[in-house]
Design a protein around this motif. Structure first.
Motif, mmCIF file in Angstrom:
data_model
loop_
_atom_site.group_PDB
_atom_site.id
_atom_site.type_symbol
_atom_site.label_atom_id
_atom_site.label_comp_id
_atom_site.label_asym_id
_atom_site.label_seq_id
_atom_site.Cartn_x
_atom_site.Cartn_y
_atom_site.Cartn_z
ATOM 1 N N CYS A 153 0.852 -1.177 0.000
ATOM 2 C CA CYS A 153 0.000 0.000 0.000
ATOM 3 C C CYS A 153 0.898 1.240 0.000
ATOM 4 O O CYS A 153 1.852 1.305 0.787
ATOM 5 C CB CYS A 153 -0.919 0.028 1.215
ATOM 6 N N THR A 154 0.585 2.178 -0.864
ATOM 7 C CA THR A 154 1.434 3.360 -1.037
ATOM 8 C C THR A 154 0.560 4.607 -1.070
ATOM 9 O O THR A 154 -0.525 4.591 -1.660
ATOM 10 C CB THR A 154 2.230 3.255 -2.348
ATOM 11 N N GLU A 188 4.906 3.787 2.491
ATOM 12 C CA GLU A 188 4.561 2.483 1.917
ATOM 13 C C GLU A 188 4.608 1.401 2.990
ATOM 14 O O GLU A 188 5.481 1.414 3.875
ATOM 15 C CB GLU A 188 5.518 2.121 0.781
ATOM 16 N N ALA A 235 -2.206 5.232 -3.873
ATOM 17 C CA ALA A 235 -1.981 4.629 -5.185
ATOM 18 C C ALA A 235 -3.043 3.578 -5.464
ATOM 19 O O ALA A 235 -3.255 2.662 -4.669
ATOM 20 C CB ALA A 235 -0.590 4.014 -5.253
ATOM 21 N N ARG A 284 1.755 3.506 -8.248
ATOM 22 C CA ARG A 284 2.774 3.342 -7.208
ATOM 23 C C ARG A 284 4.159 3.601 -7.788
ATOM 24 O O ARG A 284 4.971 4.319 -7.194
ATOM 25 C CB ARG A 284 2.700 1.930 -6.625
#
Length: 487
Positions: free
Chosen positions: A219-220, A286, A319, A325
């Protein structure tokens, strides 16, 4: 027999080069230092490295080791005397072994970092060292400078990622230390001594490195803050909420994005930096873990929502795809550097500070710079999770970069003195080389210099390994000079 004849017997005629064909490798990556060498030698094995060192030692000829030549401190560039040989490790580029059970990979020093990342990925593993030059820098150089990069927050520096080393000593002996052990308490830790020594104590020819499971979820987000202190508070919240899954926390001053927008308008930005308040900041964060993407995303958005509730963040762009990303990371790893390169050289600093003193340091250093150089443009970004800032300073608008560079030493004094005042270090991940060599006596104690000199003298008494780098004096004189400073 001459030294060059001996070298040709060791590595073959095709791998002893001189003249114009080696000229590009005698200039550092930033084109600040240009040296000379009597020859460039490309050994093809550790045994050949040992033989080259023995031949050079017999002839009393210095050796400068080079990998990808991407260093920023001039450590891989010989001096102007032309006495040295340049030992290029590009042929030591083999992946020797991958141990999936032990989660290790053994590679030679000339392997390009990206090559190691890809070999690990092919084995369904992660080698987490990641930095902008990963397509050209080599493992030997990464270890020689104890490289950091964007995932230090979770995985540590190069030293933390290394279990064992193979090293050629200043006498040409080979230390076979490629152990895949996570616990080995049998004496002094030679591995950690050689890592970060910039080729001044021994020549690293191979390493056994740690591998990790490939993350199944990432996950960003690109997050905006009204002030640096809010970013630091959010870092604490993120550490608590994400735990070990927090992989990266890259900070970028709003002024940097405004600089990118002005210098490279064709480069896509995730936000409009003109809307950021004066003193605003952004962070690229992130997480990566082995949970499902659904669970990871739920935790991720939950922590962001909590930060909104506490007034820590103003906005967040999450993102929505792999390509988005990569675009965010492209801005951090390439876009900022590209913008700086287009405008021309600026005055760079690679510093680290305790997180508790980071805001006070930034406020103080910015005020001092403006006092002495009105209109100068500090461009601050870096790895907030480990307190590492890349504190670059560009010329005021309307002032030629070359004219501002004439003030480089004064700018360095302000930034480095303030860093030292707030308990920081003048080198976080780029090393010392030649660029910061003469600064060490100003910021390190006499005892530290004595101890460094004793180690250098013990491991390289003839001072043939990368002489003049890190330490500015003959090792035998180091203790005497350090004592004189305290007299």
């Amino acid at each position: 027999m001459s030294l060059q004849q001996a070298l040709r017997q060791i590595v073959g005629d095709a791998h002893v080069l001189s003249g114009e064909e080696i000229a590009p490798l005698l200039v550092d990556a930033r084109r600040r230092y240009t040296g000379r060498a009597q020859a460039l030698v490309r050994p093809g094995s550790t045994e050949e490295v040992g033989a080259v060192v023995r031949a050079a030692r017999e002839a009393r000829v210095p050796i400068v080791v080079q990998g990808g030549n991407t260093g920023l401190m001039g450590a891989a560039t010989p001096d102007k005397s032309g006495r040295a040989i340049l030992l290029h490790l590009s042929r030591l580029n083999r992946i020797r072994a991958i141990d999936a059970y032990n989660d290790t990979i053994t590679v030679e020093a000339g392997c390009v970092l990206q090559q190691v990342q890809e070999a690990a990925r092919d084995a369904q593993r992660l080698f987490p060292l990641s930095l902008g030059a990963e397509g050209s820098c080599t493992i030997g150089g990464n270890l020689g400078t104890n490289a950091g990069g964007t995932q230090v927050l979770r995985y540590g520096n190069a030293r933390d990622l290394t279990l064992g080393l193979e090293v050629v000593t200043a006498e040409g002996e080979i230390w076979h230390g490629l152990r895949g052990l996570r616990k080995d308490n049998t004496g002094y830790d030679l591995r950690d001594l050689y890592i970060g020594s910039e080729g001044t104590l021994g020549i690293i020819t191979a390493a056994t490195l740690k591998l990790f499971p490939l993350p199944t979820a990432q996950c960003t987000a690109f997050v905006s803050f009204p002030a640096l202190d809010h970013a630091l508070q959010f870092l604490g919240l993120a550490r608590k909420g994400f735990g070990a899954a927090l992989t990266g926390f890259e900070i970028i001053a709003a002024d940097v994005l405004r600089f990118v927008a002005r210098t490279t308008p064709q480069y896509p930005l995730p936000v409009d930096p003109s809307l950021a308040p004066a003193g605003g900041w952004y962070a690229l964060i992130e997480t990566s873990n082995e949970q499902s993407q659904e669970i990871a995303s739920e935790i991720f958005t939950g922590v962001l929502a909590e930060a909104f509730e506490h007034g820590l963040i103003e906005d967040a762009l999450v993102a929505a795809s792999g390509s988005q990303r990569l675009a965010l990371w492209g801005l951090r790893e390439h876009g900022i550097s590209e913008a700086q390169n287009i405008e021309g050289r600026n005055i760079k600093h690679d510093i680290s500070l305790p997180l508790s003193r980071l805001t006070a340091f930034v406020d103080t250093s910015l005020a001092r710079l403006q006092q002495h150089f009105p209109g100068c443009r500090p461009l601050i970004f870096g790895h907030l999770g480990d307190g590492n800032l890349h504190f670059n300073v560009s010329a005021p608008l309307g002032v030629a970069a070359v004219d501002f560079l004439a003030e480089e030493s004064r700018v360095h004094d302000i930034v480095h003195d303030t860093t030292h005042e707030f308990g920081g270090s003048i080198s976080a991940e780029h090393g010392i080389g030649i660029a910061k060599r003469d600064l060490l006596p100003r910021y390190k104690s006499a005892l530290e210099l004595q101890l460094m000199g004793r180690i250098k003298h013990a491991l390289d008494p003839l001072n043939l390994l990368n002489p003049g780098k890190v330490l500015n004096i003959e090792p035998s004189q180091c203790e005497q000079v350090a004592k004189a400073r305290t007299a």
